[in-house]
Structure formats: structure tokens, C-alpha cells
Write a protein that holds these residues in place. Sequence first.
Motif, PDB file in Angstrom:
ATOM      1  N   ASN A  46      -4.867   7.341  -4.326  1.00 55.89           N
ATOM      2  CA  ASN A  46      -6.061   7.437  -3.494  1.00 55.89           C
ATOM      3  C   ASN A  46      -5.709   8.177  -2.218  1.00 55.89           C
ATOM      4  OD1 ASN A  46      -7.396   5.995  -5.418  1.00 55.89           O
ATOM      5  ND2 ASN A  46      -7.718   4.166  -4.177  1.00 55.89           N
ATOM      6  N   ASP A  47      -6.692   8.756  -1.599  1.00 56.87           N
ATOM      7  CA  ASP A  47      -6.457   9.624  -0.447  1.00 56.87           C
ATOM      8  C   ASP A  47      -5.570   8.959   0.601  1.00 56.87           C
ATOM      9  OD1 ASP A  47      -6.752  11.973   0.944  1.00 56.87           O
ATOM     10  OD2 ASP A  47      -8.494  11.259   2.062  1.00 56.87           O
ATOM     11  N   TYR A  48      -4.515   9.662   1.006  1.00 51.50           N
ATOM     12  CA  TYR A  48      -3.640   9.171   2.059  1.00 51.50           C
ATOM     13  C   TYR A  48      -4.383   9.131   3.390  1.00 51.50           C
ATOM     14  CZ  TYR A  48       0.587   9.876  -0.822  1.00 51.50           C
ATOM     15  OH  TYR A  48       1.559   9.811  -1.787  1.00 51.50           O
ATOM     16  N   GLU A  49      -4.147   8.079   4.169  1.00 48.81           N
ATOM     17  CA  GLU A  49      -4.738   8.006   5.498  1.00 48.81           C
ATOM     18  C   GLU A  49      -4.272   9.166   6.372  1.00 48.81           C
ATOM     19  OE1 GLU A  49      -6.968   5.958   6.684  1.00 48.81           O
ATOM     20  OE2 GLU A  49      -7.126   4.681   4.916  1.00 48.81           O
ATOM     21  N   ILE A  50      -3.021   9.581   6.180  1.00 52.69           N
ATOM     22  CA  ILE A  50      -2.484  10.650   7.015  1.00 52.69           C
ATOM     23  C   ILE A  50      -3.134  11.994   6.701  1.00 52.69           C
ATOM     24  CG2 ILE A  50      -0.566  11.397   5.555  1.00 52.69           C
ATOM     25  CD1 ILE A  50       1.136  11.386   8.171  1.00 52.69           C
ATOM     26  N   ASN A  51      -3.826  12.103   5.554  1.00 54.36           N
ATOM     27  CA  ASN A  51      -4.496  13.358   5.233  1.00 54.36           C
ATOM     28  C   ASN A  51      -5.605  13.692   6.228  1.00 54.36           C
ATOM     29  OD1 ASN A  51      -2.992  14.247   3.090  1.00 54.36           O
ATOM     30  ND2 ASN A  51      -4.341  13.430   1.510  1.00 54.36           N
ATOM     31  N   ASP A  52      -6.242  12.670   6.813  1.00 54.12           N
ATOM     32  CA  ASP A  52      -7.272  12.926   7.824  1.00 54.12           C
ATOM     33  C   ASP A  52      -6.672  13.644   9.023  1.00 54.12           C
ATOM     34  OD1 ASP A  52      -9.124  11.658   6.218  1.00 54.12           O
ATOM     35  OD2 ASP A  52      -8.897   9.710   7.224  1.00 54.12           O
ATOM     36  N   LYS A  53      -5.470  13.255   9.401  1.00 52.34           N
ATOM     37  CA  LYS A  53      -4.815  13.897  10.542  1.00 52.34           C
ATOM     38  C   LYS A  53      -4.321  15.302  10.184  1.00 52.34           C
ATOM     39  CE  LYS A  53      -3.455   9.607  12.847  1.00 52.34           C
ATOM     40  NZ  LYS A  53      -4.251   9.836  14.075  1.00 52.34           N
ATOM     41  N   GLU A  55      -5.722  17.258   7.908  1.00 54.40           N
ATOM     42  CA  GLU A  55      -6.924  18.098   7.825  1.00 54.40           C
ATOM     43  C   GLU A  55      -7.418  18.483   9.208  1.00 54.40           C
ATOM     44  OE1 GLU A  55     -11.262  18.103   5.562  1.00 54.40           O
ATOM     45  OE2 GLU A  55     -10.255  16.200   6.003  1.00 54.40           O
ATOM     46  N   ALA A  56      -7.408  17.523  10.135  1.00 50.24           N
ATOM     47  CA  ALA A  56      -7.868  17.811  11.498  1.00 50.24           C
ATOM     48  C   ALA A  56      -6.987  18.848  12.187  1.00 50.24           C
ATOM     49  CB  ALA A  56      -7.901  16.522  12.311  1.00 50.24           C
TER      50      ALA A  56
END
Length: 226
Positions: A46-53, A55-56
Motif C-alpha cells: 500500500n502507498d508509502y506515507e513517505i511518498n507524499d513527501k 511527491e511534494a
Amino acid sequence: MKKILLTVVCLASFSVFAQETDSATTESGEPISKGFYVAFGVGTMNDYEINDKLEASGMPQLPDAMFEAGFGYNVTWEKIMFDFEFNTNYYDKKTSSDRVRGAVAGLTLRPQYIPLRGNGFYIGTGADISYTTNTFDLYRRGTEIDLNNLNPAFHSGHISLGNEQLFIGPSISVAAFQKSSFPLRLNMGYQWAVLSGSWDSEVADVANTVKENGQGRFYAKLIFML
């Protein structure tokens, strides 16, 4: 402290594995089969939480699906089966200017009960307990290192992060051709991260870090006995 806790839980699981193996041998007699195996397949996260950072920041993100390979030892009785396995995943994603490469390495204990057995065929259901480490390197493509100037202050463009996780979840095995020279087994499972360390670095302090608690992981792989 979290690393120590994860290690203690992992070692406790290995102790339970040894005790259950002794019990199974007493109740079921000698194993039907035992030996080393290799495994190949796919693991999805499932999508890694760190992917939000990532991507930003406009950086390539950690993938949802990765190639998975494993090496383990299996012991099978009439109604009980155990796997002790080392497994690893590798990924490499890049853009025109940046690249992220990483690996997931883990140890898995897999006890299963065999409710259905036929001529060279069986189905097993049980659970996985996996301790994993995640590491990845993010860097600017084309970065140069000058061996005549190895002062780290003059080099940039590289970030290295890692964490540890403990996964627990159900698994199922479907085995065929067990009486032939090439026994095969398909193993699938879904796991949840019940303990997870924050992303950190061995070479730097990490600000605004995140955890991956509750992350789900699915895998499917073919197992070949050696």
C-alpha cells in the motif's frame, strides 16, 4: 528503543517456532518432507506515507509493486507445515533528473495447518510473522564525486533513509507435484505493519519524519524445493 523491541519480538517468534516444531514432531512423527527452497514472485505495498513527501518535492516515489525473491527452509508433516525464510525486494525508479533505488529485506516465520491433502497435492492455511528492513537512496543523476577532493561539504545530491517494520497476517499455500522430482508450491499472503520505526538515516539527523504503521503488503510467489 523501537529497534530493540522489534528484535526482541523477532527472537521470541523464532523461539515459538522451535517449540512448535518439537511439538509437531512428537504428535505427527517424522516429517513427510524437509529441505531448502528458493522462491520468486511479486510483492505489493500500500502507498508509502513517505511518498507524499517525495511527491511534494517532485522526486520519484517508492513503487507499489516489486520483484521478490526468497530462500528458506521448509518442514512438512501430515497436518502441519513450517517455513523459515529470508526474502528481499528490489526497486529502481528514475526520472530525467533524479533516481530512487532501494531494497526491502526480511525474515519470515510461516506456520500453516494443512486441512486438505491429496495425491501429491495439499492446501495449507496459516499466518506470517515478518521482520523487515527498508532502505532507499535518492540522488540527483549525473552527480560527480572528485576523489581529489573528498570533503563531504563539497558533495551533495544524495539522501539515504531506512526503517524497520514488523508485519503479521494470514497466508495460504497450494502445493502440487509433491511426489515428483519437481515439487511446486504457490504461496500467497497479506500482512499488516503492526510495528514500524520512523524513517531515519545513519549519516544525518532527519526532521519531519513519518512512520509506516498500518501499511498493508500482499505477496504471491512460486516456491521450488532444492
